[in-house]
Design a protein around this motif. Structure first.
Motif: not given
Length: 248
Positions: A101, A104, A106, A126, A128, A133, A135
């Motif tokens: 987390a 950020a 993507e 993980y 995003n 909000w 992952p």
């Protein structure tokens, strides 16, 4: 919703107060290795500085693992006690999801891991998603040899057209040559990203399904040595509620 969150999963201790997803304050002690002595004073400081009583907290959240066996028990036991006595909600959050987390980005695979020695890692991967909000786990949290982990990373990136990976957590820098061999552009997390932050645990806890305090358990992802010794001594199958600790 006021959320008090904590991580005792690694060498670093983190405690935070959130108002829903907003992080009000976070306190960290780095590499102190004495969470049992320092956790309660940190909680007391945060409550005092924000003019709150423990009973005014709506939800407690904690990193449930993977991580240090002793450390995890300290954090999980603390929130279980608070939630049970005060009749409040509790949410257990993956330590690896909390690490992820901190990133950020993507379109990037976020590999979160904790060095488990001998080229082994507690790790998961993980991504995003847009408009979400938190992952999403795409390679399950587990106990992996670095070769197995990197094979899974390469396969996921190929199947999903991802062309960049970020490795966050501990111990990945020493695997730089092995990581290069899978031929996917990568970065290592920053010093801040490589630490488990309680504030991010609190943010993840906003939408998490609450756990029954009596059922909340650490997620070690690997058998403890006591369980292994019990199995070797008795030949019996592993049992979730066995009395091996007393017997070994």
């Amino acid at each position: 919703m006021k959320i008090l969150s904590m991580s005792t999963a690694t060498n670093n201790l983190s405690v935070a107060l959130n108002d829903d997803a907003k992080i009000i304050t976070e306190k960290n002690e780095f590499d102190q290795r004495n969470h049992s002595a320092h956790l309660d004073p940190l909680i007391a400081e945060i409550l005092k500085e924000n003019n709150l009583r423990l009973a005014e907290i709506d939800r407690f959240a904690v990193a449930i693992g993977p991580g240090s066996y002793t450390g995890l028990r300290i954090g999980v036991t603390t929130v279980k006690m608070f939630a049970s006595i005060l009749h409040k909600e509790v949410a257990g959050i993956s330590t690896l999801q909390a690490l992820a987390a901190s990133c950020a980005e993507e379109g990037t695979l976020i590999v979160a891991g904790i060095d488990a020695r001998n080229d082994n890692y507690f790790a998961g991967a993980y991504v995003n998603r847009e408009d979400d909000w938190g992952p999403e786990c795409v390679i399950p949290d587990g106990h992996y040899h670095i070769d197995t982990l990197l094979s899974a990373v390469a396969e996921y990136c190929a199947d999903n057209n991802l062309e960049n990976v970020i490795y966050v957590g501990s111990g990945f820098e020493k695997q730089k040559e092995a990581i290069k061999k899978i031929n996917i552009p990568f970065n290592f997390g920053t010093e801040k990203q490589n630490i488990v932050h309680a504030g991010l645990i609190g943010k993840l806890a906003v939408d998490a399904q609450p756990d029954d305090p009596d059922q909340l358990l650490p997620n070690y992802l690997r058998r403890t040595q006591a369980e292994i010794d019990w199995h070797k001594k008795t030949g019996e199958a592993y049992k979730p509620d066995s009395n091996y600790v007393e017997e070994v």
